[in-house]
Design a protein around this motif. Structure first.
Motif, PDB file in Angstrom:
ATOM      1  N   GLN A  17       0.828  -1.195   0.000  1.00  0.00           N
ATOM      2  CA  GLN A  17       0.000   0.000   0.000  1.00  0.00           C
ATOM      3  C   GLN A  17       0.871   1.257   0.000  1.00  0.00           C
ATOM      4  O   GLN A  17       0.541   2.243  -0.669  1.00  0.00           O
ATOM      5  N   LYS A  21       0.658   4.232  -2.673  1.00  0.00           N
ATOM      6  CA  LYS A  21       0.420   5.605  -2.224  1.00  0.00           C
ATOM      7  C   LYS A  21       1.502   6.545  -2.752  1.00  0.00           C
ATOM      8  O   LYS A  21       1.204   7.656  -3.184  1.00  0.00           O
ATOM      9  N   ALA A  24       0.905   7.084  -6.459  1.00  0.00           N
ATOM     10  CA  ALA A  24      -0.269   7.940  -6.646  1.00  0.00           C
ATOM     11  C   ALA A  24       0.081   9.400  -6.349  1.00  0.00           C
ATOM     12  O   ALA A  24      -0.315  10.304  -7.095  1.00  0.00           O
ATOM     13  N   GLU A  31      -5.301   6.119  -6.053  1.00  0.00           N
ATOM     14  CA  GLU A  31      -4.563   4.897  -5.713  1.00  0.00           C
ATOM     15  C   GLU A  31      -4.954   3.712  -6.600  1.00  0.00           C
ATOM     16  O   GLU A  31      -4.077   2.957  -7.021  1.00  0.00           O
ATOM     17  N   CYS A  35      -2.169   1.749  -8.749  1.00  0.00           N
ATOM     18  CA  CYS A  35      -1.976   0.306  -8.590  1.00  0.00           C
ATOM     19  C   CYS A  35      -2.051  -0.401  -9.944  1.00  0.00           C
ATOM     20  O   CYS A  35      -1.242  -1.278 -10.251  1.00  0.00           O
TER      21      CYS A  35
END
Length: 141
Positions: A17, A21, A24, A31, A35
């Motif tokens: 994650q 992040k 992004a 996000e 991804c």
């Protein structure tokens, strides 16, 4: 499930994650889009690198990102053209065409993310196994 394995799973999810992040934020994207881009670029890299380099590179990826990297991989598949244009088209086709995305910039952002998290030696090996035109998207040493 033991406490240790559960905490390891939680850590793996947090690492993945965090990468998404960061990407992004770098691109000022959502996000989910970041991804999807990370997955598309990693799959293109996996298919462009020689199998031994694919394995070496993967060893430095967080566990969940490594799973994404190898998802659907067929090491016996014929090699793709190794031109920048073909790499970018592969990413674009996997990501989904979007008029608002500059794929050179997007791919470069993923390469910069990898540059921050993967050892310099491994990044050098990966870059050196790519055509010069594709290396231009990677941040300079």
């Amino acid at each position: 499930m033991s406490h240790t394995s559960f905490s390891g799973f939680t850590h793996a999810a947090q690492q993945a994650q965090q990468w998404v992040k960061e990407l992004a934020a770098d691109l000022r994207w959502s996000e989910p889009s970041a991804c999807r881009l990370l997955r598309s670029v990693l799959h293109a890299m996996r298919d462009w690198l020689p199998p031994a380099e694919t394995a070496d590179f993967s060893a430095q990826l967080p566990v969940l990102i490594r799973g994404i990297y190898f998802e659907g991989w067929d090491p016996s598949a014929p090699e793709h053209e190794r031109k920048k244009r073909d790499f970018v088209l592969s990413v674009r086709n996997s990501f989904g065409y979007d008029d608002d995305v500059d794929f050179d910039v997007a791919i470069s952002a993923v390469f910069k993310l990898l540059d921050r998290h993967i050892s310099h030696g491994e990044i050098t090996q990966v870059r050196n196994s790519m055509k010069k035109s594709l290396r231009e998207l990677w941040p300079a040493d």
